[in-house]
Design an enzyme around this catalytic site. Structure first.
Site, PDB file in Angstrom:
ATOM      1  CD  GLU A 234      -2.425   1.892   0.514  1.00 53.25           C
ATOM      2  OE1 GLU A 234      -3.201   1.140  -0.116  1.00 53.25           O
ATOM      3  OE2 GLU A 234      -2.296   3.119   0.270  1.00 53.25           O
TER       4      GLU A 234
ATOM      5  CB  CYS B 126     -18.020   6.106   1.661  1.00 57.19           C
ATOM      6  SG  CYS B 126     -17.794   5.024   0.268  1.00 57.19           S
TER       7      CYS B 126
ATOM      8  NE  ARG C 203     -52.184   1.606  -8.259  1.00 59.12           N
ATOM      9  CZ  ARG C 203     -53.109   2.085  -7.414  1.00 59.12           C
ATOM     10  NH1 ARG C 203     -52.784   2.325  -6.159  1.00 59.12           N
ATOM     11  NH2 ARG C 203     -54.324   2.328  -7.838  1.00 59.12           N
TER      12      ARG C 203
END
Lengths: 443, 443
Positions: free
Chosen positions: B34, B44, B437
């Site tokens: 890393e 986040c 709908r």
């Protein structure tokens, strides 16, 4: 020739059919009989009226008789249909105010008879301080007796309505005792999860007595095997039975729990007679078995299906999962599909996982606990049911489970779903998927 | 023979593969490189750190390097992989502190390279007050410069990160200007719904300038076609590009937006080289097209799939819907599937319905507005996408839509779903079903 639709029952199960029917048959003549004083209302809203979150009964009315009349529906309140003559295609109707009985012919008969609160056959059950809560008339009677304040309320029965009413009376300032005969509240939840609901009630101030059999009622008290409980008012929350006596007397086939038997089109055993809502059966989408599930969502859907068929269009109601949600004392609870015991009884070998997670990312403030149980079939991994209990935002996730079950998804399919994530809503794996991953370990 | 897995990238896309790989190959030797200072964190969560809802950077870390090491993973921080030698199965690694470069062999190479904030090639883009926000190192640099208070912040770009950062700096007490080149924020939303998000930002105190092209940066100002905007600090929120340069240089196939091309197993074009997360492509479940969607949910899932394959189990990642959610200035926003324009571009003839409804039954207090758009295919009625904007509890309903789209459901199927209802959560028809709908009326 103009056809005539007679609707029995002024709420969703009956009235919900009309607009769909008229779509197919615009000239349809419609007359609707309602034995109470209101039409098209939210019975589910009654606990919020009692609890003071809603000001007036009329706030719960979605469509008043006047509005229905303006839409060309001949609504007759306080008219009770007392008999159905299937052979002649007529109903017998009593005007409750004038006590005059007439006969009315129908081409189609739509039965939205609703449910009746279960009233066990106990001494004193008919005393005026014992209330079932199903219609707005029931609510009006309850509120009239309760007045601005009732000191001691006993709720008998730990189903949704009982629990919501217990909360409502705490909000009104009453001391509330909830008495439940079995060892758990919320019979549609697995027992260990129901414990969490009982705890939420207790934290809110409700005294919950489980395993406590009621033996009768006398003025000022509910009598139980453990002794009398003082009560100024009693609310029955034992459950809802189909209001099918009228249909049974007319010779219509009845099914599970004496609910009116209907096919997928909502047709009863008699020609041109249809039923929807709490008065009739549904088919369970997982077990395939006929069930009686008294919920407004089901009533509305079934009524639309019946209406379309009355209107000449073929339509079918696919069935139910018994999906239900409630906010009980600030705790959200929801369930869908089969419970663990139900699933075992239906012959499934189970892989069950339960996860404790949070309503927001753990590092955010105001994060609340949330429990998700996923019930799947061993081997196939097919999801059969789910139950969720938790803080704000927890329980509506049950709909993801309901959609997954309806689609026949497996736990792996649920893990693969592209569900939404941001820290204010959960950890990076949605709690439903966390549960699905746990199911995969035991499937 | 013990196999060796080399992981490049210390966050979800890389590290997420390890446990799944080890399940199949318990003896697997794992080394992870890393280049930054943190592992396995919630990128986040950065806006909530900046906004003060999270106290410390370390709160965002789900698993520290030490924890990974205790799990037997040889994690090397501040080590940058500078080249991949596919032929020899080796990577070249530079220790950023000692500047020493070594070569490390692999049997499997897991690329979790992540994304890089898009930095447009503009004058002054490299000035130190211009920040991209993608890693915890980025966040640390930003917070160090911002100090306890920054007066004037300009956010360039109206994507999720830009909007969340704009809100965060308002919460910190800054005056925030959001500059967006196009006519709308949130490019993944239909324009008219994006208007509602812009309004939420403005109500919260963000100055939103749309259709405003940035031409460069100079100390103390962002230069735009409409003149300079004073700025003590600039945040780039233009988007995230795949960090694929390393992979491209090694000769791996790149695809859409230069993301690393992978098959359903997350295998790259080179043997024993795998990729997951923001650095690689996904397949869109509706359009079937390869897409680059940089989201933590996708990274986690893809990493697991890669890991299982590394572990010798065949596993496939089915694809994405681009499901995303955010809380922007107290307004919840979510989307899934194809947007209207995207769907038209993909060749679909559309039936779109938008409904304005509420987060609770209308008669309850604290009911907030909620807008649901459902995008379906004309004729078949198949649901292609959905977008939701509204108050508390509104947006997670997007998951119901995501499940329905994944299952290939039509609008009628959605209407038939047994979704949960109680007054604290919506009207009797769930808002998603109200929208379905409406779709049926135009399909």
């Amino acid at each position: 020739v103009v056809e005539r639709l007679v609707v029995v029952g002024g709420d969703a199960g009956g009235m919900g059919a009309i607009s769909a029917a008229r779509k197919g048959k615009p000239d349809l003549e419609v007359v609707a009989f309602e034995r109470g004083s209101w039409t098209s209302y939210s019975a589910c809203g009654i606990p919020y009226l009692v609890g003071g979150e809603v000001d007036a009964i009329d706030d719960l009315v979605a469509r008043s008789p006047e509005e229905h009349r303006r839409a060309g529906i001949d609504v007759r309140l306080r008219h009770e249909v007392t008999a159905i003559d299937l052979e002649r295609g007529e109903v017998e109707v009593r005007d409750l105010d004038s006590d005059v009985t007439t006969r009315e012919g129908y081409d189609h008969l739509m039965l939205g008879l609703g449910g009746v609160p279960v009233r066990p056959d106990l001494p004193g059950i008919d005393l005026p301080f014992v209330h079932g809560v199903q219609t707005l008339d029931d609510a009006a009677a309850l509120l009239e007796q309760a007045g601005p304040r009732t000191d001691r309320v006993v709720v008998v029965g730990g189903g949704y309505i009982g629990l919501e009413m217990a909360e409502a009376f705490v909000r009104r300032g009453s001391a509330v005792v909830l008495v439940e005969r079995s060892d758990q509240v919320m019979a549609t939840f697995d027992p260990d999860l129901a414990v969490m609901v009982a705890e939420a009630l207790r934290r809110f101030g409700v005294e919950v007595r489980l395993g406590c059999d009621v033996t009768g009622f006398e003025e000022g008290a509910v009598l139980t095997v453990d002794g009398p409980i003082p009560a100024d008012l009693v609310v029955l929350g034992i459950g809802v039975a189909p209001n099918s006596a009228l249909a049974g007397a007319a010779g219509l086939d009845l099914g599970v729990k004496d609910a009116i038997r209907v096919d997928a089109r909502q047709a009863t055993s008699a020609e041109r007679v249809w039923a929807a809502g709490d008065c009739c059966e549904s088919r369970h989408l997982v077990s395939g078995a006929p069930v009686h599930i008294a919920l407004g969502t089901v009533a509305n859907k079934q009524a639309k299906v019946a209406g379309r068929n009355i209107g000449g269009v073929h339509a079918e109601f696919p069935g139910v999962l018994g999906t239900a949600i409630s906010r009980i004392c600030s705790t959200e609870v929801a369930r869908t599909g089969l419970g663990s015991a139900e699933a075992r009884e239906a012959g499934f070998d189970l892989a069950v996982a339960t996860v404790e997670t949070t309503t927001r990312a753990r590092y955010l403030p105001d994060t609340a606990p949330m429990t998700v149980r996923l019930i799947a079939e061993c081997g196939t991994g097919r999801v059969l049911g789910a139950q969720i209990i938790g803080g704000p935002g927890a329980a509506k996730r049950i709909d993801t489970c309901a959609a997954a079950i309806t689609a026949g998804m497996t736990a792996q399919d649920v893990v693969d779903l592209d569900l939404a994530y941001a820290p204010p809503f959960s950890g990076v794996w949605d709690p439903v998927q966390v549960a699905a991953r746990e199911v995969l370990k035991v499937v």
